[in-house]
Design a protein around this motif. Sequence first.
Motif, PDB file in Angstrom:
ATOM      1  N   HIS A  22      -7.815  -4.778  -1.710  1.00  0.00           N
ATOM      2  CA  HIS A  22      -7.102  -3.754  -0.965  1.00  0.00           C
ATOM      3  C   HIS A  22      -5.820  -4.327  -0.377  1.00  0.00           C
ATOM      4  N   TYR A  23      -4.841  -3.461  -0.169  1.00  0.00           N
ATOM      5  CA  TYR A  23      -3.558  -3.861   0.422  1.00  0.00           C
ATOM      6  C   TYR A  23      -3.586  -3.770   1.946  1.00  0.00           C
ATOM      7  N   ASP A  24      -4.493  -2.974   2.486  1.00  0.00           N
ATOM      8  CA  ASP A  24      -4.662  -2.769   3.919  1.00  0.00           C
ATOM      9  C   ASP A  24      -6.075  -3.195   4.303  1.00  0.00           C
ATOM     10  N   ASP A  46      -5.471   1.786   2.602  1.00  0.00           N
ATOM     11  CA  ASP A  46      -4.481   1.808   1.524  1.00  0.00           C
ATOM     12  C   ASP A  46      -4.699   3.001   0.591  1.00  0.00           C
TER      13      ASP A  46
END
Length: 170
Positions: A22-24, A46
Motif C-alpha cells: 500500500h502507498y498509505d 490509498d
Amino acid sequence: LNVYDLRTGPSPQGRSAVEVSHYDPVYDVAWLGGKTGTECVSVSSDGRLLYWDVRKLDEFQDECVLNDGNRDEPKTLGGVSLEFMMEAGATKFLVGTEHGLPILVNRRAKKAPEIGTWFGSEDRGGYGRHFGPVYGIKRNPFHTKNFITVGDWCAKVWMEELKGPMLQTP
C-alpha cells in the motif's frame, strides 16, 4: 504488511516489499478462512483492497481499487475498516470508506474483485451515508445479511438488500 509469529519472538516472520504494498497506512486486515490458513486481505487509505498469501509476500495475489462507481471519472475512496465473515459468503467483503460509504466487494474465483454495492450513495439510489469516515463495520453473527457501521457521530444498521440504513442512532 508484516506477519508475526509470537511464538518465535518479536521480529516479523515475513514482510511485504514497499514497492508492491500500500502507498498509505493500512487500517485493517482480515484473515481469510481457507485450507492453508495463510491468506489475508488488507485495506488502506490509498483506496486499494489487497489480497495476500503470507507465504509469498513479495507480491499481492489480487487487488480491488475502491471507487465511487462513476464510469466517466471514478473517484478513489480510501478504506479505513474491513469485515470478512465466512458465514456471510466466502466472496463477500465489507469495506468502510473515508467518504462515509460502506461498500460490498465481491471476489469470485478466476475473476478480478469488483465492487457490488455502494450503500448510502445518493448517486446510486441510496441514502443515509455517514458524514465522516466509517471507522467500524461489523456483520451480525446471527443474521449475516445485516451489518452495523460506526462513523461521524452515530451508528447505523444496514441490510445487504437495502441501499440505506434500517436504523440509526440519533
